[in-house]
Design an enzyme around this catalytic site. Sequence first.
Site, PDB file in Angstrom:
ATOM      1  CG  ASP A 181     -37.962  28.635  -4.834  1.00 31.82           C
ATOM      2  OD1 ASP A 181     -37.504  29.302  -5.768  1.00 31.82           O
ATOM      3  OD2 ASP A 181     -38.852  27.776  -4.984  1.00 31.82           O
ATOM      4  CE1 TYR A 315     -42.387  29.036  -9.573  1.00 27.57           C
ATOM      5  CE2 TYR A 315     -42.007  26.732 -10.046  1.00 27.57           C
ATOM      6  CZ  TYR A 315     -41.557  27.946  -9.562  1.00 27.57           C
ATOM      7  OH  TYR A 315     -40.294  28.058  -9.067  1.00 27.57           O
ATOM      8  CG  HIS A 364     -32.756  30.502  -5.401  1.00 22.41           C
ATOM      9  ND1 HIS A 364     -33.546  31.608  -5.160  1.00 22.41           N
ATOM     10  CD2 HIS A 364     -33.613  29.446  -5.512  1.00 22.41           C
ATOM     11  CE1 HIS A 364     -34.819  31.241  -5.131  1.00 22.41           C
ATOM     12  NE2 HIS A 364     -34.889  29.947  -5.341  1.00 22.41           N
TER      13      HIS A 364
END
Length: 386
Positions: A181, A315, A364
Amino acid sequence: MTRNEEIRPFRIDIDQAQLDDLADRLGKARLPHELPGDGWDTGVPAGWLRGLVDYWRDSYDWRAAERELNSFPQFTTEIEGQNIHFLHVRSAEPGALPLLLTHGWPGSVVEFLDIIGPLTDPVAHGGQAADAFHVVIPSLPGFGFSGPVSEGGWDTARIGRVWAELMRRLGYQRYGVQGGDIGGAVSPAVGRADRERVVGVHTNGGPGPMPPFPLSEEERTSLSAVDQDRVARIEAFMREEFGYISIQSTRPQTIAYGLVDSPVGQLAWIMDKFREWTHPRTTLPEEIIGIDRLLTNVMIYWLTGTAGSAAYVGYAQGGAWGATLDNSGVPTAALVFAHDVAIRRYAEQENTITRWTDVDRGGHFAALEEPELLVSDVREFFRSLR
């Protein structure tokens, strides 16, 4: 100004008043009405979350989780004005290779707890002494006990430089890096920042970059069937799941009010992704990972109140989208699980790929879902680089 390089021992010690407040909030929680069908297509089902909230309030034991976390040596240090929290577990094996592990969002250092033993003491876990690692597991800036942040600019390149400085302070001259990630982007950045000392970069999910969307029909048909499926799943993600990135990358402060004030809101926001990104998707995440481990990860966000700064760092990244990054030349491995969407053709534009492994299971959260497979691949990759 003298740079403070002090490394301070750290121990988690949550005041009981915080836990009492959490129990009170959970007991008074107001859940929304169920939408028609109460299924996952519209988000986290209210009926399912209600059961998880009840377990969190009545059965989950934070003190047991706190003891487990505190069983590993933890420290803090200040780098570039930011407090950095990290676990540092040294192996007893004399030839151990230092390994820096980086988590992602919505994860934390909790992701790696089950692989610390196999990495640092391989003999006790069915491995060979020659595969031992010293492990360093930092909390990303703005996440958990490394939060909040006091300034901007925490893109992956800067985090990579800070991680390189952390390893220098710990006295490590040669080391490997691993992550998924956000950690899958930070780990190659460490290689670019410290290419003389980083011996290898290992990623689960792939090191990036993404395909250059929109793909031409000629480009699409030139891909293998596996890679065409990955492209299709990326496109579906952009249509159906991109909302959380849009919110966190543009309004992290606004979403933080709800997440920091409501434990149910924080729980739902995180669990939505654990359901979507674990594999198989049709299996509930607590059946794959375990409800206590999932809640411990949520507790790191809740107790530190870092939902906003984690979103901001994760982000709100600077730099041009799609810009090609420098290839460090450091040998790089990708362990790509069934849920993942990495495509080697594009990864090789920025990375020196020397090992690429496609797996037909797993999601993930590699260290939580497939710890044995992850450890095995890490061991094999670094054997020739020690």
